[in-house]
Design an enzyme around this catalytic site. Structure first.
Site, short mmCIF file in Angstrom:
data_model
loop_
_atom_site.label_atom_id
_atom_site.label_comp_id
_atom_site.label_asym_id
_atom_site.label_seq_id
_atom_site.Cartn_x
_atom_site.Cartn_y
_atom_site.Cartn_z
N ARG A 159 -0.58 7.12 -3.53
CA ARG A 159 -0.16 5.96 -2.74
C ARG A 159 1.16 6.17 -2.01
O ARG A 159 1.93 5.23 -1.83
CB ARG A 159 -0.04 4.70 -3.63
CG ARG A 159 -1.36 4.15 -4.13
CD ARG A 159 -2.05 3.33 -3.03
NE ARG A 159 -3.25 2.70 -3.56
CZ ARG A 159 -3.29 1.46 -4.03
NH1 ARG A 159 -2.22 0.70 -4.02
NH2 ARG A 159 -4.41 0.96 -4.49
N ARG B 11 3.53 0.09 0.78
CA ARG B 11 4.43 -1.03 1.04
C ARG B 11 5.88 -0.83 0.66
O ARG B 11 6.72 -1.65 1.01
CB ARG B 11 3.88 -2.29 0.35
CG ARG B 11 2.66 -2.84 1.05
CD ARG B 11 1.95 -3.86 0.20
NE ARG B 11 1.41 -3.21 -0.98
CZ ARG B 11 0.64 -3.80 -1.88
NH1 ARG B 11 0.33 -5.08 -1.74
NH2 ARG B 11 0.18 -3.14 -2.91
N ARG C 289 1.51 -1.86 9.40
CA ARG C 289 0.55 -2.75 8.73
C ARG C 289 0.49 -4.09 9.47
O ARG C 289 -0.58 -4.65 9.66
CB ARG C 289 1.02 -2.93 7.29
CG ARG C 289 0.31 -3.95 6.46
CD ARG C 289 -0.94 -3.37 5.86
NE ARG C 289 -1.47 -4.27 4.86
CZ ARG C 289 -2.10 -5.41 5.13
NH1 ARG C 289 -2.27 -5.78 6.38
NH2 ARG C 289 -2.57 -6.15 4.16
N ASP D 121 -9.13 3.83 1.94
CA ASP D 121 -9.27 3.18 0.64
C ASP D 121 -10.61 3.59 0.03
O ASP D 121 -11.55 3.89 0.78
CB ASP D 121 -9.20 1.65 0.78
CG ASP D 121 -8.93 1.01 -0.57
OD1 ASP D 121 -7.75 0.88 -0.94
OD2 ASP D 121 -9.90 0.67 -1.29
N TYR E 12 -16.27 -2.06 -8.82
CA TYR E 12 -15.89 -2.98 -7.75
C TYR E 12 -17.12 -3.62 -7.11
O TYR E 12 -17.13 -4.80 -6.77
CB TYR E 12 -15.05 -2.26 -6.68
CG TYR E 12 -13.63 -2.02 -7.15
CD1 TYR E 12 -12.67 -3.03 -7.06
CD2 TYR E 12 -13.25 -0.82 -7.73
CE1 TYR E 12 -11.36 -2.84 -7.51
CE2 TYR E 12 -11.95 -0.61 -8.19
CZ TYR E 12 -11.02 -1.63 -8.08
OH TYR E 12 -9.74 -1.44 -8.54
O1 CP3 Z 1 -2.47 7.41 -1.66
C1 CP3 Z 1 -2.37 7.10 -0.45
O2 CP3 Z 1 -1.27 6.96 0.13
C2 CP3 Z 1 -3.66 6.96 0.35
C3 CP3 Z 1 -4.20 5.67 0.47
C4 CP3 Z 1 -4.91 4.97 -0.68
C5 CP3 Z 1 -4.98 3.55 -0.73
N1 CP3 Z 1 -5.79 3.21 -1.76
C6 CP3 Z 1 -4.31 2.63 0.22
C7 CP3 Z 1 -4.12 1.22 -0.15
C8 CP3 Z 1 -5.66 5.46 -1.75
C9 CP3 Z 1 -5.89 6.90 -2.20
C10 CP3 Z 1 -6.22 4.34 -2.43
C11 CP3 Z 1 -7.12 4.45 -3.59
C12 CP3 Z 1 -7.57 3.24 -4.29
N2 CP3 Z 1 -7.88 2.02 -3.76
C13 CP3 Z 1 -7.88 3.19 -5.68
C14 CP3 Z 1 -7.79 4.34 -6.64
C15 CP3 Z 1 -6.42 4.66 -7.08
C16 CP3 Z 1 -5.76 3.61 -7.96
O3 CP3 Z 1 -4.77 3.03 -7.51
O4 CP3 Z 1 -6.24 3.41 -9.09
C17 CP3 Z 1 -8.31 1.88 -5.96
C18 CP3 Z 1 -8.71 1.35 -7.33
C19 CP3 Z 1 -8.32 1.16 -4.73
C20 CP3 Z 1 -8.76 -0.25 -4.50
C21 CP3 Z 1 -7.63 -1.07 -3.99
N3 CP3 Z 1 -7.14 -1.01 -2.69
C22 CP3 Z 1 -6.89 -2.03 -4.70
C23 CP3 Z 1 -7.09 -2.39 -6.15
C24 CP3 Z 1 -5.95 -2.55 -3.79
C25 CP3 Z 1 -5.01 -3.70 -4.03
C26 CP3 Z 1 -3.84 -3.31 -4.84
C27 CP3 Z 1 -2.62 -3.27 -4.00
O5 CP3 Z 1 -1.82 -2.32 -4.19
O6 CP3 Z 1 -2.44 -4.19 -3.20
C28 CP3 Z 1 -6.10 -1.85 -2.56
C29 CP3 Z 1 -5.29 -2.06 -1.33
C30 CP3 Z 1 -4.54 -0.88 -0.83
N4 CP3 Z 1 -5.07 0.38 -0.71
C31 CP3 Z 1 -3.20 -0.87 -0.33
C32 CP3 Z 1 -2.94 0.44 0.11
C33 CP3 Z 1 -1.68 0.95 0.75
C34 CP3 Z 1 -2.30 -2.09 -0.22
C35 CP3 Z 1 -2.81 -2.98 0.89
C36 CP3 Z 1 -1.77 -3.50 1.82
O7 CP3 Z 1 -1.09 -2.75 2.52
O8 CP3 Z 1 -1.69 -4.73 1.91
#
Ligand code: CP3
Length: 350
Positions: free
Chosen positions: A23, A27, A36, A73, A149
């Site tokens: 990640r 943010r 964003r 994602d 999911y």
């Molecule tokens: O790592 C990176 O920088 C690449 C981008 C990336 C994102 N999600 C961007 C993201 C990667 C590799 C993921 C993987 C992901 N997504 C996983 C597996 C890894 C882990 O964290 O366990 C999972 C379970 C998801 C599903 C997901 N997407 C969730 C549960 C959420 C909400 C949680 C949160 O942090 O808000 C997301 C949203 C998400 N994916 C964001 C980002 C940067 C935040 C959204 C935003 O900018 O508003």
């Protein structure tokens, strides 16, 4: 010579371990928040190549990490399969309910590649935009994690719908897992063809199951997916990140997966001295600084980073990373110190 991450994944001797953070685009970076805002919707950010390329590059510019992970994602795959997916502010992802098992037959018919074309274009742009020494990582979610999911309609505390189906009707559940293995293999194949040099498979909920469930819904599908990728791209390294599983399950996975994957991402709870001794002689290991440790005073952050490097960084096959994704309020100065500390580390005589 060659790129640090690729060399570490082959467990070649390197002057210092490569680093990247799960990640790493997100943010905690003001420039991410800016892009964003421009994108409006989170999925729109994922599907707009110019913007997704920009946010992928942001942490590379700032910290000089050794790898860039495609900005996307894990839920774009169920989206490409035809499910409704949306992100509600402050609530995380939501998905339209999957009406099993009839839905599985319907999802099988989906052509994911037209939907995912913007993701492939992002990789294509990154290939030329990245510094020559930076490795490009593609990714997807693991079949079990993506299935949770899809079945729960979002995040879950107890995975009641997914687990009930798995325990009551494992053969029926296999149909969904098989579908996800096949579609994830197609997706990663296309990512590699578009420019991903390494792929990571995120199994965030691998630790939620019984031993039977782990074997059937985590280990077998992960290895089946690796087999499909290796059949097409024998030279593309694969990193697995099965979060929250017991050390003996990790050992078992490494043993059964010999030749099928190259790196194992370890979550925050794993003992890296143990992993260095038991796993690292067989496979590259990656991890596992607690992302919340980055909120400690900066000298403590440096100490913890050094400790990890001293534990694993003197032998080949170590990749510095966090044990899970970086979180939104992380102080940027602490990430800078982390990067400087890894960069100045000198691996001892091998
Ligand atoms: O790592 C990176 O920088 C690449 C981008 C990336 C994102 N999600 C961007 C993201 C990667 C590799 C993921 C993987 C992901 N997504 C996983 C597996 C890894 C882990 O964290 O366990 C999972 C379970 C998801 C599903 C997901 N997407 C969730 C549960 C959420 C909400 C949680 C949160 O942090 O808000 C997301 C949203 C998400 N994916 C964001 C980002 C940067 C935040 C959204 C935003 O900018 O508003």
């Amino acid at each position: 010579m060659g790129k640090l991450l690729l060399r570490a994944l082959k467990r070649e001797a390197v002057a210092r371990p490569p680093m990247w953070l799960m990640r790493q685009a997100g943010r905690y970076l003001p420039e991410y928040l800016e892009t964003r805002k421009q994108a409006g919707d989170f999925l729109n950010l994922c599907y707009t190549p110019a913007l997704a390329t920009e946010v992928t590059l942001q942490p590379i510019r700032r910290f000089g990490f050794d790898a860039a992970i495609l900005f996307s994602d894990i839920l774009v795959l169920p989206h490409a399969l035809g499910m409704k997916v949306w992100f509600e502010a402050g609530e995380g992802p939501k998905l339209g309910a999957l009406d099993k098992p009839a839905a599985v037959t319907m999802l099988e018919k989906a052509d994911i590649h037209s939907h995912l074309a913007p993701v492939y274009e992002t990789l294509d742009r990154l290939k030329t935009a990245l510094p020559a020494e930076t490795t490009l990582i593609g990714f997807c979610g693991a079949p079990w994690t993506v299935a949770t999911y899809m079945l729960e309609g979002g995040g879950s505390k107890d995975f009641k719908t997914a687990k009930t189906w798995l325990y009551a009707d494992p053969k029926g559940f296999d149909a969904l897992l098989d579908l996800l293995v096949q579609k994830s293999a197609d997706y990663l194949d296309a990512q590699i063809r578009a420019g991903a040099e390494v792929v990571q498979i995120f199994d965030s909920w691998a630790g939620a199951l019984s031993p039977f469930g782990f074997e059937r819904a985590v280990l077998e599908p992960l290895l089946a997916l690796c087999r499909k990728i290796k059949a097409k791209h024998p030279d593309a390294p694969i990193i697995l990140f099965p979060r929250g599983v017991h050390p003996h399950q990790l050992e078992h996975l490494v043993e059964k997966g010999t030749g099928l994957f190259d790196g194992l991402g370890l979550d925050t709870t794993q003992d890296m001295a143990w992993a260095n001794r038991i796993l690292q002689p067989q496979i590259a290991i990656q991890g596992n600084l607690d992302p919340i440790a980055l909120y400690a005073p900066i000298d403590k952050v440096e100490k913890k980073v050094r400790h990890l490097l001293d534990t694993c960084g003197h032998e080949p096959g170590y990749i510095f990373n966090l044990g899970h994704g970086i979180t939104p309020q992380t102080p940027i100065a602490n990430v800078e110190r982390l990067a400087e500390t890894v960069r100045s580390f000198k691996a001892g005589a091998y």
